[in-house]
Design a protein around this motif. Structure first.
Motif, PDB file in Angstrom:
ATOM      1  N   ARG A  76       2.191   8.307  -5.470  1.00 27.52           N
ATOM      2  CA  ARG A  76       1.293   9.455  -5.490  1.00 27.52           C
ATOM      3  C   ARG A  76       2.058  10.746  -5.201  1.00 27.52           C
ATOM      4  O   ARG A  76       1.836  11.760  -5.826  1.00 27.52           O
ATOM      5  CB  ARG A  76       0.229   9.295  -4.406  1.00 27.52           C
ATOM      6  CG  ARG A  76      -0.975   8.511  -4.864  1.00 27.52           C
ATOM      7  CD  ARG A  76      -1.964   8.498  -3.739  1.00 27.52           C
ATOM      8  NE  ARG A  76      -3.253   8.015  -4.153  1.00 27.52           N
ATOM      9  CZ  ARG A  76      -4.293   7.995  -3.361  1.00 27.52           C
ATOM     10  NH1 ARG A  76      -4.203   8.419  -2.130  1.00 27.52           N
ATOM     11  NH2 ARG A  76      -5.455   7.547  -3.799  1.00 27.52           N
ATOM     12  N   VAL A  83      -3.381  -6.878  -2.950  1.00 32.82           N
ATOM     13  CA  VAL A  83      -3.300  -5.443  -2.614  1.00 32.82           C
ATOM     14  C   VAL A  83      -3.465  -4.611  -3.887  1.00 32.82           C
ATOM     15  O   VAL A  83      -4.205  -3.619  -3.907  1.00 32.82           O
ATOM     16  CB  VAL A  83      -1.967  -5.105  -1.902  1.00 32.82           C
ATOM     17  CG1 VAL A  83      -1.867  -3.608  -1.630  1.00 32.82           C
ATOM     18  CG2 VAL A  83      -1.840  -5.880  -0.594  1.00 32.82           C
ATOM     19  N   GLU A  84      -2.808  -5.034  -4.973  1.00 31.32           N
ATOM     20  CA  GLU A  84      -2.939  -4.297  -6.239  1.00 31.32           C
ATOM     21  C   GLU A  84      -4.380  -4.325  -6.730  1.00 31.32           C
ATOM     22  O   GLU A  84      -4.890  -3.341  -7.247  1.00 31.32           O
ATOM     23  CB  GLU A  84      -1.999  -4.892  -7.314  1.00 31.32           C
ATOM     24  CG  GLU A  84      -0.517  -4.688  -7.038  1.00 31.32           C
ATOM     25  CD  GLU A  84      -0.164  -3.230  -6.740  1.00 31.32           C
ATOM     26  OE1 GLU A  84      -0.623  -2.329  -7.461  1.00 31.32           O
ATOM     27  OE2 GLU A  84       0.564  -2.995  -5.748  1.00 31.32           O
ATOM     28  N   LEU A  95       0.836  -1.207   0.000  1.00 32.14           N
ATOM     29  CA  LEU A  95       0.000   0.000   0.000  1.00 32.14           C
ATOM     30  C   LEU A  95       0.871   1.257   0.000  1.00 32.14           C
ATOM     31  O   LEU A  95       0.604   2.211  -0.715  1.00 32.14           O
ATOM     32  CB  LEU A  95      -0.923   0.023   1.223  1.00 32.14           C
ATOM     33  CG  LEU A  95      -2.169  -0.855   1.177  1.00 32.14           C
ATOM     34  CD1 LEU A  95      -2.862  -0.862   2.524  1.00 32.14           C
ATOM     35  CD2 LEU A  95      -3.146  -0.385   0.103  1.00 32.14           C
ATOM     36  N   GLN A 134      -6.240   4.808   5.628  1.00 31.87           N
ATOM     37  CA  GLN A 134      -5.221   3.773   5.439  1.00 31.87           C
ATOM     38  C   GLN A 134      -5.333   2.640   6.461  1.00 31.87           C
ATOM     39  O   GLN A 134      -5.204   1.469   6.097  1.00 31.87           O
ATOM     40  CB  GLN A 134      -3.824   4.372   5.428  1.00 31.87           C
ATOM     41  CG  GLN A 134      -2.913   3.516   4.559  1.00 31.87           C
ATOM     42  CD  GLN A 134      -1.477   3.975   4.562  1.00 31.87           C
ATOM     43  OE1 GLN A 134      -1.168   5.082   4.972  1.00 31.87           O
ATOM     44  NE2 GLN A 134      -0.605   3.121   4.111  1.00 31.87           N
ATOM     45  N   LYS A 158      -6.438  -1.856  -4.691  1.00 30.00           N
ATOM     46  CA  LYS A 158      -6.179  -0.463  -5.079  1.00 30.00           C
ATOM     47  C   LYS A 158      -7.024  -0.054  -6.282  1.00 30.00           C
ATOM     48  O   LYS A 158      -7.320   1.127  -6.463  1.00 30.00           O
ATOM     49  CB  LYS A 158      -4.700  -0.295  -5.444  1.00 30.00           C
ATOM     50  CG  LYS A 158      -3.744  -0.297  -4.272  1.00 30.00           C
ATOM     51  CD  LYS A 158      -2.337  -0.202  -4.853  1.00 30.00           C
ATOM     52  CE  LYS A 158      -1.261  -0.234  -3.813  1.00 30.00           C
ATOM     53  NZ  LYS A 158       0.068  -0.311  -4.446  1.00 30.00           N
ATOM     54  N   LYS A 159      -7.367  -1.047  -7.106  1.00 29.19           N
ATOM     55  CA  LYS A 159      -8.132  -0.724  -8.324  1.00 29.19           C
ATOM     56  C   LYS A 159      -9.637  -0.681  -8.077  1.00 29.19           C
ATOM     57  O   LYS A 159     -10.408  -0.321  -8.974  1.00 29.19           O
ATOM     58  CB  LYS A 159      -7.817  -1.762  -9.416  1.00 29.19           C
ATOM     59  CG  LYS A 159      -6.412  -1.631  -9.958  1.00 29.19           C
ATOM     60  CD  LYS A 159      -6.167  -2.615 -11.095  1.00 29.19           C
ATOM     61  CE  LYS A 159      -4.682  -2.694 -11.405  1.00 29.19           C
ATOM     62  NZ  LYS A 159      -4.203  -4.062 -11.546  1.00 29.19           N
ATOM     63  N   ARG A 189      -9.244   3.382  -2.235  1.00 29.23           N
ATOM     64  CA  ARG A 189      -8.148   4.261  -1.815  1.00 29.23           C
ATOM     65  C   ARG A 189      -8.653   5.489  -1.068  1.00 29.23           C
ATOM     66  O   ARG A 189      -7.856   6.214  -0.477  1.00 29.23           O
ATOM     67  CB  ARG A 189      -7.297   4.688  -3.029  1.00 29.23           C
ATOM     68  CG  ARG A 189      -6.583   3.545  -3.706  1.00 29.23           C
ATOM     69  CD  ARG A 189      -5.596   2.871  -2.797  1.00 29.23           C
ATOM     70  NE  ARG A 189      -4.269   3.444  -2.847  1.00 29.23           N
ATOM     71  CZ  ARG A 189      -3.350   3.264  -1.899  1.00 29.23           C
ATOM     72  NH1 ARG A 189      -3.633   2.566  -0.822  1.00 29.23           N
ATOM     73  NH2 ARG A 189      -2.174   3.808  -2.016  1.00 29.23           N
ATOM     74  N   ASN A 219       2.320   2.561  -3.242  1.00 28.81           N
ATOM     75  CA  ASN A 219       1.417   3.394  -4.037  1.00 28.81           C
ATOM     76  C   ASN A 219       1.394   4.825  -3.523  1.00 28.81           C
ATOM     77  O   ASN A 219       1.319   5.769  -4.288  1.00 28.81           O
ATOM     78  CB  ASN A 219       0.026   2.784  -4.002  1.00 28.81           C
ATOM     79  CG  ASN A 219      -0.903   3.449  -4.995  1.00 28.81           C
ATOM     80  OD1 ASN A 219      -1.542   4.421  -4.668  1.00 28.81           O
ATOM     81  ND2 ASN A 219      -0.938   2.929  -6.210  1.00 28.81           N
ATOM     82  N   GLN A 234      -7.970   0.396   5.192  1.00 24.81           N
ATOM     83  CA  GLN A 234      -7.506  -0.385   4.024  1.00 24.81           C
ATOM     84  C   GLN A 234      -6.699  -1.593   4.509  1.00 24.81           C
ATOM     85  O   GLN A 234      -6.873  -2.715   4.032  1.00 24.81           O
ATOM     86  CB  GLN A 234      -6.619   0.477   3.124  1.00 24.81           C
ATOM     87  CG  GLN A 234      -7.362   1.590   2.396  1.00 24.81           C
ATOM     88  CD  GLN A 234      -6.407   2.451   1.560  1.00 24.81           C
ATOM     89  OE1 GLN A 234      -5.480   1.950   0.934  1.00 24.81           O
ATOM     90  NE2 GLN A 234      -6.635   3.749   1.559  1.00 24.81           N
TER      91      GLN A 234
END
Lengths: 27, 201
Positions: free
Chosen positions: A25, B40-41, A18, B54, B44-45, B50, A21, B57
């Protein structure tokens, strides 16, 4: 031994994936 | 004493008896880490994921990664041949794995995979269902339950709409899919118990 996800190192892998990413950003 | 790792996230169930427990654990971790990163990827999509905090998540991923992997790797379980394909590519029969010490979890996973595969979902449907599996407001440690719940409801509505559009004469499919959620929880609980036992030994 109360948290299997942490024992497995899962939380660490998740946080790093995480965070990767987040760094993108900021770039 | 012979040891086996019957989780298909390993390259093979056979463990080198010369290796220490720590080395076995490291190798196991090396095998499943790429799969966890893919989860995880995927997360994120998911539109809106997102935007969650956090910590939420992380909590959703910690609690739901196993369930997402069960859905994504359902094809590793071949119910016709009653075999399981490990990440190394080799197939092992359920009976062989049972003899190696696999618990009822294995049978339950084979049953689950069979029922899920029989629904004949498209890749898009499976992907949206996986998002619904991951975004569950009742996971432990969620701080902002309302935000997660709102996203969960949006995803469930989108899934219902997609299933209704693609299967106009099979209205039960959506209900069957939602009923898979408690099945996944149950598998997740069984798996957690196995992990605890594995770590202790």
């Amino acid at each position: 031994f109360g948290d299997p996800a942490s024992n497995l190192g899962l939380e660490d892998i998740i946080r790093k994936a995480l965070m990767g990413n987040l760094e993108e950003r900021q770039d | 004493r012979r040891r086996h790792l019957v989780c298909p996230m390993n390259t093979s169930p056979h463990v080198d008896p010369q290796k220490s427990g720590h080395e076995v654990w490291e190798e196991f971790s090396h095998s499943f880490t790429p799969a966890v990163r893919e989860v995880v990827e995927f997360a994120k999509k998911i539109p809106g994921f997102r935007d969650l905090s956090q910590p939420d998540q992380v909590s959703l991923l910690k609690a739901g990664t196993f369930e997402v992997l069960v859905v994504r790797f359902a094809s590793l379980f071949d119910m016709k041949d009653r075999t399981v394909t490990f990440l190394g590519g080799k197939k092992y029969s359920v009976d062989t794995l049972r003899a190696m010490g696999a618990s009822d979890l294995l049978n339950s996973m084979v049953d689950f995979s069979e029922k899920l595969t029989n629904l004949g979902l498209s890749e898009e449907e499976m992907s949206l269902f996986t998002a619904v599996v991951l975004v569950s407001a009742d996971r432990s440690g969620i701080e902002n339950v309302n935000s997660v719940e709102a996203l969960q409801e949006t995803l469930i509505r989108a899934l219902r709409s997609l299933i209704t559009k693609n299967h106009p004469n099979e209205s039960a499919i959506f209900t069957k899919l939602l009923l898979k959620l408690p099945d996944l929880r149950s598998l997740n609980n069984m798996h957690s118990e196995q992990l605890l036992a594995f770590k202790v030994h």
